[in-house]
Write a protein that holds these residues in place. Sequence first.
Motif, PDB file in Angstrom:
ATOM      1  N   ILE A 138      18.525  71.758  56.699  1.00  0.00           N
ATOM      2  CA  ILE A 138      19.322  70.518  56.689  1.00  0.00           C
ATOM      3  C   ILE A 138      19.408  69.962  55.264  1.00  0.00           C
ATOM      4  N   ARG A 139      18.275  69.978  54.560  1.00  0.00           N
ATOM      5  CA  ARG A 139      18.269  69.542  53.155  1.00  0.00           C
ATOM      6  C   ARG A 139      19.247  70.388  52.337  1.00  0.00           C
ATOM      7  N   SER A 140      19.255  71.701  52.566  1.00  0.00           N
ATOM      8  CA  SER A 140      20.160  72.590  51.841  1.00  0.00           C
ATOM      9  C   SER A 140      21.621  72.258  52.134  1.00  0.00           C
ATOM     10  N   ILE A 141      21.921  71.973  53.388  1.00  0.00           N
ATOM     11  CA  ILE A 141      23.291  71.615  53.771  1.00  0.00           C
ATOM     12  C   ILE A 141      23.732  70.364  53.012  1.00  0.00           C
ATOM     13  N   ILE A 142      22.841  69.377  52.921  1.00  0.00           N
ATOM     14  CA  ILE A 142      23.183  68.126  52.241  1.00  0.00           C
ATOM     15  C   ILE A 142      23.425  68.389  50.745  1.00  0.00           C
ATOM     16  N   ILE A 143      22.526  69.158  50.120  1.00  0.00           N
ATOM     17  CA  ILE A 143      22.688  69.465  48.686  1.00  0.00           C
ATOM     18  C   ILE A 143      23.979  70.261  48.458  1.00  0.00           C
ATOM     19  N   ALA A 144      24.217  71.270  49.295  1.00  0.00           N
ATOM     20  CA  ALA A 144      25.422  72.100  49.139  1.00  0.00           C
ATOM     21  C   ALA A 144      26.686  71.260  49.281  1.00  0.00           C
ATOM     22  N   GLU A 145      26.693  70.343  50.242  1.00  0.00           N
ATOM     23  CA  GLU A 145      27.891  69.511  50.442  1.00  0.00           C
ATOM     24  C   GLU A 145      28.163  68.639  49.208  1.00  0.00           C
ATOM     25  N   HIS A 146      27.086  68.250  48.510  1.00  0.00           N
ATOM     26  CA  HIS A 146      27.265  67.488  47.265  1.00  0.00           C
ATOM     27  C   HIS A 146      27.823  68.368  46.147  1.00  0.00           C
ATOM     28  N   CYS A 147      27.709  69.689  46.301  1.00  0.00           N
ATOM     29  CA  CYS A 147      28.206  70.622  45.278  1.00  0.00           C
ATOM     30  C   CYS A 147      29.632  71.094  45.566  1.00  0.00           C
ATOM     31  N   ARG A 148      30.273  70.595  46.608  1.00  0.00           N
ATOM     32  CA  ARG A 148      31.643  71.042  46.915  1.00  0.00           C
ATOM     33  C   ARG A 148      32.555  70.799  45.737  1.00  0.00           C
ATOM     34  N   ARG A 149      33.361  71.792  45.443  1.00  0.00           N
ATOM     35  CA  ARG A 149      34.239  71.758  44.280  1.00  0.00           C
ATOM     36  C   ARG A 149      35.077  70.473  44.192  1.00  0.00           C
ATOM     37  N   GLU A 150      35.628  70.012  45.322  1.00  0.00           N
ATOM     38  CA  GLU A 150      36.505  68.838  45.312  1.00  0.00           C
ATOM     39  C   GLU A 150      35.844  67.654  44.601  1.00  0.00           C
ATOM     40  N   ARG A 151      34.511  67.527  44.777  1.00  0.00           N
ATOM     41  CA  ARG A 151      33.793  66.397  44.218  1.00  0.00           C
ATOM     42  C   ARG A 151      33.703  66.464  42.695  1.00  0.00           C
ATOM     43  N   PHE A 152      34.000  67.630  42.113  1.00  0.00           N
ATOM     44  CA  PHE A 152      33.840  67.796  40.668  1.00  0.00           C
ATOM     45  C   PHE A 152      35.159  67.812  39.914  1.00  0.00           C
ATOM     46  N   MET A 153      36.270  67.749  40.636  1.00  0.00           N
ATOM     47  CA  MET A 153      37.555  67.814  39.962  1.00  0.00           C
ATOM     48  C   MET A 153      37.735  66.675  38.946  1.00  0.00           C
ATOM     49  N   PRO A 154      37.333  65.427  39.273  1.00  0.00           N
ATOM     50  CA  PRO A 154      37.473  64.352  38.277  1.00  0.00           C
ATOM     51  C   PRO A 154      36.612  64.617  37.039  1.00  0.00           C
ATOM     52  N   TYR A 155      35.431  65.176  37.228  1.00  0.00           N
ATOM     53  CA  TYR A 155      34.505  65.514  36.137  1.00  0.00           C
ATOM     54  C   TYR A 155      35.175  66.473  35.154  1.00  0.00           C
ATOM     55  N   VAL A 156      35.829  67.513  35.710  1.00  0.00           N
ATOM     56  CA  VAL A 156      36.493  68.530  34.898  1.00  0.00           C
ATOM     57  C   VAL A 156      37.741  67.958  34.224  1.00  0.00           C
ATOM     58  N   THR A 157      38.498  67.167  34.959  1.00  0.00           N
ATOM     59  CA  THR A 157      39.692  66.533  34.389  1.00  0.00           C
ATOM     60  C   THR A 157      39.288  65.634  33.226  1.00  0.00           C
ATOM     61  N   GLY A 158      38.179  64.923  33.390  1.00  0.00           N
ATOM     62  CA  GLY A 158      37.653  64.063  32.328  1.00  0.00           C
ATOM     63  C   GLY A 158      37.342  64.864  31.075  1.00  0.00           C
ATOM     64  N   MET A 159      36.734  66.058  31.235  1.00  0.00           N
ATOM     65  CA  MET A 159      36.399  66.913  30.096  1.00  0.00           C
ATOM     66  C   MET A 159      37.663  67.365  29.376  1.00  0.00           C
ATOM     67  N   LYS A 160      38.671  67.732  30.164  1.00  0.00           N
ATOM     68  CA  LYS A 160      39.921  68.207  29.571  1.00  0.00           C
ATOM     69  C   LYS A 160      40.548  67.099  28.718  1.00  0.00           C
ATOM     70  N   THR A 161      40.555  65.885  29.256  1.00  0.00           N
ATOM     71  CA  THR A 161      41.109  64.750  28.529  1.00  0.00           C
ATOM     72  C   THR A 161      40.353  64.530  27.222  1.00  0.00           C
ATOM     73  N   THR A 162      39.024  64.634  27.300  1.00  0.00           N
ATOM     74  CA  THR A 162      38.186  64.428  26.110  1.00  0.00           C
ATOM     75  C   THR A 162      38.559  65.407  24.998  1.00  0.00           C
ATOM     76  N   ILE A 163      38.702  66.694  25.350  1.00  0.00           N
ATOM     77  CA  ILE A 163      38.943  67.691  24.316  1.00  0.00           C
ATOM     78  C   ILE A 163      40.381  67.585  23.785  1.00  0.00           C
ATOM     79  N   GLU A 164      41.316  67.190  24.635  1.00  0.00           N
ATOM     80  CA  GLU A 164      42.705  67.058  24.174  1.00  0.00           C
ATOM     81  C   GLU A 164      42.871  65.889  23.204  1.00  0.00           C
ATOM     82  N   LYS A 165      42.030  64.869  23.411  1.00  0.00           N
ATOM     83  CA  LYS A 165      42.085  63.704  22.520  1.00  0.00           C
ATOM     84  C   LYS A 165      41.399  63.992  21.192  1.00  0.00           C
ATOM     85  N   ALA A 166      40.486  64.982  21.204  1.00  0.00           N
ATOM     86  CA  ALA A 166      39.650  65.246  20.012  1.00  0.00           C
ATOM     87  C   ALA A 166      40.487  65.820  18.865  1.00  0.00           C
TER      88      ALA A 166
END
Lengths: 206, 206
Positions: free
Chosen positions: B178-206
Amino acid sequence: MEQMGLLIVLSGPAGVGKGTVCTALRARMPEIVYSVSATTRQPRQGEVEGVNYFFKTREQFQDMIARDALLEHAEYVGNYYGTPRDFVDRTLAGGKDVILEIEVQGALKVKKNFPEAIFVFLLPPSLDELKQRITGRGTETQDIIDTRMNVAVEEMNLLSHYDYAVINDEIDAACDRIRSIIIAEHCRRERFMPYVTGMKTTIEKA
Amino acid sequence: MEQMGLLIVLSGPAGVGKGTVCTALRARMPEIVYSVSATTRQPRQGEVEGVNYFFKTREQFQDMIARDALLEHAEYVGNYYGTPRDFVDRTLAGGKDVILEIEVQGALKVKKNFPEAIFVFLLPPSLDELKQRITGRGTETQDIIDTRMNVAVEEMNLLSHYDYAVINDEIDAACDRIRSIIIAEHCRRERFMPYVTGMKTTIEKA
């Protein structure tokens, strides 16, 4: 309950630490099998056939390409490298999980040929951290560093093709997340439907 | 990276050990918040408002039903019991995960009102084991045991509405899954799309 194994594809941009994470994971999950690549390059001192690589002649490798016997392949400095499908299929059928560590373009090819695999993208904790890792030994020119950073950011945009993302902030935490993903995938409801159907049949016959 | 919390619905047939697993999980994952039910029954000695239950009058409870303020509710021996949506929403917004332990019919109602929750079905290791647990203290008649077993098997067929299944063969193993299921669900790709978009914006502004 006997289950088929899972193919876990671990990928991410250069410098993110795929190799380090894989080595750490190997120690923590010795039951997992690591995919063995085929290559046309010469074996180096101490390398063992079927352990480090499957060593092939150029003709053998081209025949594997023609027979669609590779999940992906690429040519690098005059040698072929690829992932034999047969090794993966046999290991999964034996109920063992397989991890394939591969760069982003290779992972996307695997996805076409083996869409049921679990695709995990390793992310750097931050762009600064990735830059430090790429800069590494301090022997690279600014141009090379910039190019690599741009490639890394382009690759991170391919996250949308993956199932999971794992931030490689700390090796233990990253390993625990990958281990959790593997355990959770084994708990997917679809895998238990035969188990439940079997129970229903048992009670109806009673 | 700040994330919204997840609602994990832990369910399964009577006798499978939902309560025992939840208690063990509480000790292992103290950061998780357990959903607090609303009820019209009288508080018992030592029960604390907002900890054990939200105590409501019949009028207040009916008003919550009318306002659609409950994720599910049911009447049991003359009293209402239900899951207030507000408590769940506020906890998730604060970045904490919530576990809701509930029987199978209640879980299906939650699914209608909160489809984005993660639905985990606890399975017995075998029908014989479930029968032993249901028989328990040995005070039940054969008829009651048969009825309960039939209900349990019918409920197990509702597994198809769930995301994950966890066999409760051993408490530590079940908790780890059950603990693994909870951790894995937090790792779902959808949850990281803003994180990656943020990185792209950072490097384009640099």
